[in-house]
Design an enzyme around this catalytic site. Structure first.
Site, PDB file in Angstrom:
ATOM      1  N   CYS A  30      55.817  27.420 111.884  1.00  0.00           N
ATOM      2  CA  CYS A  30      57.246  27.693 111.626  1.00  0.00           C
ATOM      3  C   CYS A  30      57.433  28.237 110.207  1.00  0.00           C
ATOM      4  O   CYS A  30      57.194  27.526 109.229  1.00  0.00           O
ATOM      5  CB  CYS A  30      58.007  26.386 111.840  1.00  0.00           C
ATOM      6  SG  CYS A  30      59.644  26.305 111.118  1.00  0.00           S
ATOM      7  N   CYS A  33      59.872  26.366 107.983  1.00  0.00           N
ATOM      8  CA  CYS A  33      59.290  25.063 107.616  1.00  0.00           C
ATOM      9  C   CYS A  33      58.402  25.205 106.387  1.00  0.00           C
ATOM     10  O   CYS A  33      58.364  24.317 105.536  1.00  0.00           O
ATOM     11  CB  CYS A  33      58.447  24.500 108.764  1.00  0.00           C
ATOM     12  SG  CYS A  33      59.383  24.168 110.266  1.00  0.00           S
TER      13      CYS A  33
END
Length: 105
Positions: A30, A33
């Site tokens: 991600c 993230c």
């Protein structure tokens, strides 16, 4: 580095903590993230002894991500006395996370 929290340690580390616990639900693949990760690590250092700051890899640990309705990542939850008191979805400025912890202290 922030504490690595797993499904096996979640109850002990997060729900039974006597301090506020900031939990970053994330995954290695991600992009957003990876933007939040260094901020969470920084907060971990700054709040050492005052709050617990950790990360849950949702690919490896799905139980509590599902239990708390984490559908998008990153999702950062703040727990106090075993209850969710703050939820941030997506990338937020560091101050958003630190203000949430400060309000729970």
């Amino acid at each position: 580095m922030a504490l690595e929290i797993t499904d096996a340690s979640f109850e002990e580390v997060v729900l039974k903590s006597d301090k506020p616990v900031l939990v970053d639900f994330w995954a290695a693949w991600c992009g957003p993230c990876r933007m939040v990760g260094p901020v969470i690590d920084e907060i971990h250092g700054e709040y050492d002894g005052k709050a617990v700051v950790g990360k849950v890899d949702v690919d490896a640990n799905q139980e509590f991500a599902a239990k708390y309705g984490v559908r998008n990542i990153p999702t950062v939850l703040l727990f106090k006395d075993g209850e969710v008191v703050s939820r941030q979805v997506g990338v937020s400025p560091k101050k958003v996370y630190t203000d949430a912890i400060d309000n729970a202290l």
